[in-house]
Design a protein around this motif. Structure first.
Motif, short mmCIF file in Angstrom:
data_model
loop_
_atom_site.label_atom_id
_atom_site.label_comp_id
_atom_site.label_asym_id
_atom_site.label_seq_id
_atom_site.Cartn_x
_atom_site.Cartn_y
_atom_site.Cartn_z
N ARG A 176 57.58 16.17 62.57
CA ARG A 176 57.22 16.08 61.16
C ARG A 176 56.00 15.20 60.92
O ARG A 176 55.17 15.50 60.08
CB ARG A 176 58.44 15.50 60.44
CG ARG A 176 58.43 15.54 58.98
CD ARG A 176 58.94 16.85 58.40
NE ARG A 176 59.04 16.75 56.95
CZ ARG A 176 58.06 16.41 56.15
NH1 ARG A 176 56.88 16.17 56.67
NH2 ARG A 176 58.23 16.27 54.86
N TYR A 177 55.91 14.08 61.67
CA TYR A 177 54.85 13.12 61.38
C TYR A 177 53.87 12.93 62.52
O TYR A 177 52.67 12.90 62.33
CB TYR A 177 55.48 11.76 61.02
CG TYR A 177 56.38 11.84 59.82
CD1 TYR A 177 57.76 11.75 59.96
CD2 TYR A 177 55.85 12.04 58.56
CE1 TYR A 177 58.58 11.84 58.86
CE2 TYR A 177 56.67 12.13 57.46
CZ TYR A 177 58.04 12.04 57.61
OH TYR A 177 58.86 12.13 56.53
N LEU A 178 54.41 12.79 63.74
CA LEU A 178 53.54 12.49 64.86
C LEU A 178 52.63 13.67 65.19
O LEU A 178 51.45 13.49 65.48
CB LEU A 178 54.39 12.11 66.08
CG LEU A 178 53.64 11.45 67.23
CD1 LEU A 178 53.05 10.13 66.78
CD2 LEU A 178 54.55 11.24 68.42
N TRP A 221 49.68 14.03 62.80
CA TRP A 221 48.78 12.91 63.00
C TRP A 221 48.01 13.05 64.31
O TRP A 221 46.79 12.86 64.38
CB TRP A 221 49.59 11.60 62.99
CG TRP A 221 48.77 10.40 63.33
CD1 TRP A 221 48.01 9.66 62.49
CD2 TRP A 221 48.59 9.83 64.63
NE1 TRP A 221 47.38 8.66 63.18
CE2 TRP A 221 47.72 8.73 64.48
CE3 TRP A 221 49.10 10.13 65.90
CZ2 TRP A 221 47.35 7.93 65.56
CZ3 TRP A 221 48.72 9.34 66.97
CH2 TRP A 221 47.85 8.25 66.79
N GLY A 222 48.77 13.43 65.35
CA GLY A 222 48.14 13.61 66.66
C GLY A 222 47.13 14.74 66.63
O GLY A 222 46.04 14.64 67.19
N ALA A 223 47.50 15.84 65.93
CA ALA A 223 46.59 16.98 65.84
C ALA A 223 45.29 16.57 65.16
O ALA A 223 44.20 16.94 65.60
CB ALA A 223 47.25 18.12 65.09
N GLU A 224 45.43 15.77 64.09
CA GLU A 224 44.21 15.33 63.39
C GLU A 224 43.38 14.42 64.28
O GLU A 224 42.16 14.58 64.40
CB GLU A 224 44.59 14.60 62.11
CG GLU A 224 43.36 14.25 61.30
CD GLU A 224 43.69 13.52 60.02
OE1 GLU A 224 44.87 13.55 59.61
OE2 GLU A 224 42.77 12.92 59.45
N GLN A 262 48.56 22.03 66.11
CA GLN A 262 49.90 21.84 65.56
C GLN A 262 50.84 22.98 65.90
O GLN A 262 52.02 22.77 66.14
CB GLN A 262 49.83 21.69 64.04
CG GLN A 262 49.80 20.25 63.62
CD GLN A 262 49.79 20.14 62.10
OE1 GLN A 262 48.85 19.64 61.52
NE2 GLN A 262 50.84 20.62 61.47
N SER A 263 50.30 24.20 65.91
CA SER A 263 51.20 25.33 66.13
C SER A 263 51.56 25.44 67.59
O SER A 263 52.47 26.15 67.97
CB SER A 263 50.54 26.62 65.67
OG SER A 263 49.38 26.81 66.41
N SER A 264 50.86 24.74 68.45
CA SER A 264 51.22 24.78 69.85
C SER A 264 51.48 23.37 70.31
O SER A 264 50.57 22.66 70.71
CB SER A 264 50.09 25.41 70.65
OG SER A 264 50.20 25.05 72.00
N VAL A 265 52.74 22.96 70.21
CA VAL A 265 53.07 21.59 70.62
C VAL A 265 52.73 21.38 72.08
O VAL A 265 52.21 20.35 72.49
CB VAL A 265 54.57 21.31 70.41
CG1 VAL A 265 54.89 19.88 70.72
CG2 VAL A 265 54.96 21.64 68.99
N VAL A 266 53.03 22.40 72.84
CA VAL A 266 52.72 22.32 74.27
C VAL A 266 51.22 22.11 74.46
O VAL A 266 50.79 21.27 75.24
CB VAL A 266 53.16 23.61 74.98
CG1 VAL A 266 52.73 23.58 76.42
CG2 VAL A 266 54.66 23.76 74.87
N GLY A 267 50.44 22.87 73.68
CA GLY A 267 49.00 22.74 73.78
C GLY A 267 48.54 21.34 73.42
O GLY A 267 47.65 20.77 74.05
#
Lengths: 354, 346
Positions: free
Chosen positions: A121-123, A126-129, A246-251
């Protein structure tokens, strides 16, 4: 050796290994003053307590008592050793308690679930940005190129606008002063797509794709310019890259830990084509557009006007293809309508009173 | 009893328990997540200490001495190399490939270092294990023979496997005694060929089945047959792979350990393929149904089966082993920084 019957000195059986051979000797351990005393069948030795190291509790495994000069003892009498350690004044550490308590284990499971939920939800955003803003220009360029290629192959036809009109629009955009110095270099490419309908979208590398259908929707070029400003906002804030991450957490994990962005580049075109920006991102782009318009002496309400026109055009398209509203499943139009917040909602802040 | 030449079969014992290990494992997972992976080195040490100290032979347990900082260093280096490779490959393919090649060439050396680290940090009854394999041997076993196997269309694969195990086992030491590996390539060839025959047989059987259900020979019958009996065929295929691989794993362990000696003593191993198969299936189901929470239990069960099927035939007295004086002299000076642990499983 003083023997006192009332001496509550604990004695613990252990196996002693001297570290020179694999032979073991049965010994009795006890505390004598500030020493650890080892008593064998016909010998004894002692070590000062500060030169003795006791291994931590690890399930039911034997405790290992290591001596500074070499050699060690294996103790299987856990209760006895606990008594001995208590006598020597050695406490238990917190991690030991954690690992041996069922209550903590269950709490850990719950905490892990919460951690994953919170991270998503949050990390994750934030990480993607954080990563998106630091991605080098070359990656964005590649992403833009491959997306345009894919679009040209599947959805886009060449534009039917004449060269003069194209130039007119390009100039209008070039004249637009951005609110802050842009990070990318922008240029417009013209296409036509009856399938998509009236729209314009920006690729991560600064290429803005303008569709004929949007140009034909209005006679006021400033409205088109408003849309272009909104799209530029998406690019400046790197929304496409953030969505891809964001859509690829693995990525995202790979990009963070390993620097492997190749997987992302492969999925990027598909995600960008869906253009499903989050509401927050649409808001950011709207704010950028508002600032641009105000900075150039234009009214932000122009954006509202063109968005209304686009919404109307899509609704008309949907009704035309499916007069029966329930069966409305035209992918292009419905996708647009469902993924973009309503114009009224967006414009309420920018253009009050409309 | 001492001094008498007694021949005793000492079985390995594994005293680890599922729920006990679960508690340690779950805290490891939580702390690893909270520290974004850094705690994983400490978690590994805890895990190995739990497994080693729960492994007993002749009334004494093993121990693991690896330090978390050494492991963390190794992991950081490995991660750094992978990041470097990936990032370079993205922006300069030629340079990226060069780095990739360098990594491939360095792999045998890293593996050898890793073996040395692992064995040096393992002990039993106060004596340390050791690994004295040469760098040249590492390149032959981990690079040359595998490459040869590939280039001969895997005809040399069993030989490469034997050379791999020979390097791994024959260079092992316990105290001042040396391990000796005596399994010849013949045993490996027999095993590989049997497995191949079993798989080929299954495929032929399935093709026949498909043709029968497709009611006709030839390609047409085959296609309709597969379409009709698709799920059944898939199931039979998966089941046969599971069965053959379980047999394979069991036989390899028995073959390798059954031909390994230490000093005057000899190892024995009789893992049951049937029990191994049952364990793998139930472990898989358990892990899937519990979204991974069953994994610690699965690990304990597997370790117990493999260890308690093995043992040492002791010719004489266990206390005969003595420390390696040379190793003890150099141990103090040997920089742990040189021996880092790269996570590669065998």
């Amino acid at each position: 050796m003083s023997i006192s019957p009332s001496d509550a000195s604990v004695q613990v059986a252990a196996a002693y290994y001297d570290g020179q051979s694999a032979a073991n000797k049965a010994v009795l351990l006890s505390i004598d003053g500030s020493d650890l005393l080892l008593r064998g069948s016909a010998w004894e030795t002692r070590w000062p307590l500060h030169e003795v190291h006791v291994s931590e509790r690890l399930g039911n495994t034997p405790r290992l008592i290591t001596f500074a000069g070499g050699g060690h003892c294996e103790v299987n009498d856990h209760a006895g050793l606990a008594g001995l350690l208590a006598q020597a004044g050695v406490g238990r550490n917190w991690l030991d308690g954690l690992q041996h308590s069922m209550a903590w284990a269950l709490a850990a499971v719950v905490l892990i679930v919460f951690a994953f939920g919170g991270a998503y939800r949050y990390l994750l955003p934030w990480g993607a940005e954080a990563i998106a803003m630091r991605v080098p220009g070359a990656v964005l360029q590649k992403m833009g190129d491959s997306t345009l290629e894919m679009l040209d192959r599947s959805l886009l036809d060449p534009s039917k606008l004449d060269a003069a009109r194209q130039q007119e629009l390009s100039d209008a955009f070039a004249r637009l002063k951005p609110p802050v110095d842009p990070q990318m270099q922008y240029h417009i490419v013209f296409r036509s797509s009856p399938k998509i309908g009236p729209n314009a979208f920006a690729l991560p590398d600064g290429t803005i794709v303008m569709l004929d259908e949007l140009v034909e929707l209005t006679g006021d070029d400033n409205e088109i310019v408003a849309v272009l400003a909104h799209e530029r906002g998406h690019v400046e804030r790197r929304h496409a890259m953030r969505m891809v991450l964001q859509s690829s957490v693995v990525g995202l994990v790979l990009a963070w830990y390993v620097g492997d962005v190749s997987g992302l580049l492969a999925t990027a075109p598909a995600i960008i084509m869906q253009a499903k920006y989050s509401r927050d991102m649409e808001r950011e782009a709207d704010v950028y557009a508002e600032q641009t318009m105000l900075g150039n002496g234009l009214s932000p309400c122009l954006l509202g006007t063109i968005l209304d026109r686009m919404e109307a055009a899509y609704l008309a398209k949907v009704r035309e293809k499916h007069p029966d509203a329930d069966a409305a499943k035209d992918s292009g139009a419905m996708d647009y309508l469902s993924s973009h917040p309503s114009t009224r909602e967006r414009m309420s802040l920018m253009c009050p009173g409309k | 009893m001492q001094g008498q030449l007694v021949r005793q079969n000492q079985h390995f014992e594994f005293t680890g328990k599922g729920w006990e290990y679960f508690r340690i494992w779950i805290v490891n997972v939580l702390l690893t997540i909270l520290t974004l992976g850094i705690y994983s080195a400490w978690a590994k040490v805890r895990r190995l200490q739990y497994f080693y100290r729960n492994t007993r032979l002749a009334d004494a347990s093993f121990d693991y001495h690896g330090t978390p900082t050494a492991i963390l260093k190794g992991r950081a280096i490995a991660l750094g190399l992978v990041v470097l490779y990936n990032v370079t490959l993205e922006f300069n393919p030629i340079l990226g490939l060069v780095i990739g090649l360098f990594l491939v060439l360095a792999m045998p050396w890293l593996l050898m270092r890793s073996l040395r680290f692992k064995l040096y940090n393992s002990s039993y009854r106060g004596l340390r294990f050791g690994f004295s394999g040469s760098t040249g041997g590492a390149y032959r076993a981990f690079l040359l023979y595998p490459l040869m196997a590939v280039f001969t269309l895997y005809l040399l694969a069993p030989l490469a496997h034997q050379r791999f195990k020979h390097y791994q086992f024959d260079n092992g030491r316990f105290g001042s005694s040396a391990f000796r590996f005596g399994a010849a390539a013949k045993g490996f060839y027999l095993l590989y060929l049997s497995a191949l025959a079993a798989m080929a047989g299954t495929v032929l059987l399935l093709v026949a089945m498909a043709m029968v259900s497709g009611m006709g020979p030839g390609i047409q019958g085959l296609i309709t047959g597969f379409a009709a009996a698709g799920p059944v065929i898939m199931f039979v295929m998966v089941a046969s792979v599971l069965i053959v691989s379980s047999l394979f794993i069991a036989y390899i362990q028995n073959l390798v350990w059954g031909n390994t000696e230490l000093g005057a003593h000899r190892f024995f191993s009789n893992v049951s393929a049937r029990r191994l198969l049952w364990l793998r299936v139930t472990n898989f189901v358990g892990v899937v149904l519990t979204l991974g929470l069953f994994k610690p239990f699965a690990d304990i069960r597997m370790l117990r089966l493999k260890l308690e099927s093995m043992g040492l035939t002791v010719n004489g007295d266990m206390s005969e082993f003595i420390a390696d004086q040379q190793q003890q002299a150099t141990a103090a000076g040997e920089e742990t920084a040189e021996m880092f642990d790269v996570d590669i499983s065998f």
